[in-house]
Design an enzyme around this catalytic site. Sequence first.
Site, PDB file in Angstrom:
ATOM      1  N   THR A 157       0.818  -1.220   0.000  1.00 57.30           N
ATOM      2  CA  THR A 157       0.000   0.000   0.000  1.00 57.30           C
ATOM      3  C   THR A 157       0.851   1.269   0.000  1.00 57.30           C
ATOM      4  O   THR A 157       0.310   2.373  -0.025  1.00 57.30           O
ATOM      5  CB  THR A 157      -0.926   0.041   1.231  1.00 57.30           C
ATOM      6  OG1 THR A 157      -0.133   0.056   2.423  1.00 57.30           O
ATOM      7  CG2 THR A 157      -1.853  -1.167   1.251  1.00 57.30           C
ATOM      8  N   ASP A 158       2.162   1.119   0.014  1.00 59.14           N
ATOM      9  CA  ASP A 158       3.052   2.272   0.058  1.00 59.14           C
ATOM     10  C   ASP A 158       3.079   2.965  -1.306  1.00 59.14           C
ATOM     11  O   ASP A 158       3.382   2.344  -2.332  1.00 59.14           O
ATOM     12  CB  ASP A 158       4.468   1.814   0.441  1.00 59.14           C
ATOM     13  CG  ASP A 158       5.422   2.971   0.621  1.00 59.14           C
ATOM     14  OD1 ASP A 158       5.612   3.400   1.773  1.00 59.14           O
ATOM     15  OD2 ASP A 158       5.973   3.462  -0.386  1.00 59.14           O
ATOM     16  N   LEU A 159       2.778   4.264  -1.312  1.00 58.89           N
ATOM     17  CA  LEU A 159       2.691   4.996  -2.570  1.00 58.89           C
ATOM     18  C   LEU A 159       4.027   5.029  -3.301  1.00 58.89           C
ATOM     19  O   LEU A 159       4.077   4.916  -4.531  1.00 58.89           O
ATOM     20  CB  LEU A 159       2.204   6.423  -2.318  1.00 58.89           C
ATOM     21  CG  LEU A 159       2.018   7.313  -3.552  1.00 58.89           C
ATOM     22  CD1 LEU A 159       1.016   6.703  -4.521  1.00 58.89           C
ATOM     23  CD2 LEU A 159       1.575   8.717  -3.127  1.00 58.89           C
TER      24      LEU A 159
END
Length: 202
Positions: A157-159
């Site tokens: 989920t890390d951009l």
Amino acid sequence: MTYDLEAATQHLAEADPTMAQLIAHVGPCRLEQRPFNEPFAALLRAIVFQQISTASASTIHGRVRALFMDDTPTPSALLALDEETLRGAGLSRPKQRAARSLAERVLDGTVPPANDIVALSDAELISRLTEVRGIGPWTVQMLLIFNLGRPDVLPTTDLGVQRGAMNAYALDALPSPTSLAALGEPWQPFRSVASWYLWRAA
């Protein structure tokens, strides 16, 4: 580190031609493990760094640490600070609530001491620590990668990781967490190092 970065990089290059090109472009992995003496300070840092730029977070973290004796945050000392003091250091209300919840969960044993934490699996740690208000899987994953030196963590989920994958793999859009997890299957058991390279690609 708790594992061999050179061996991890070699595995990634052999397992994935695109990752091999990225590694050749970026150079050797310089992932560094931060000190981990006890979980409160490390998780408080992670809370401060949530959803803001690294530069801003570093400034706020320095101000928060300065509120404590010897720049060392402790659960009891944090709970003794009032809202105005924490806000003056730069902590928003949601982050104040998360920090107080963390302090309470450390004191009641929900967050285990460092010696117990290092013995728990990645999945067990994510399950246990996400009981703290304001701490989600991403925050625990940062602890796993940077403080505990765990080799196989992929924060889907890390951009930054998503953007790095989009750039490196010439994707039309940011990959979903499910798509990124599938893309990263060949990187096991060194997905932490792959994540580091994707951050560079971002």
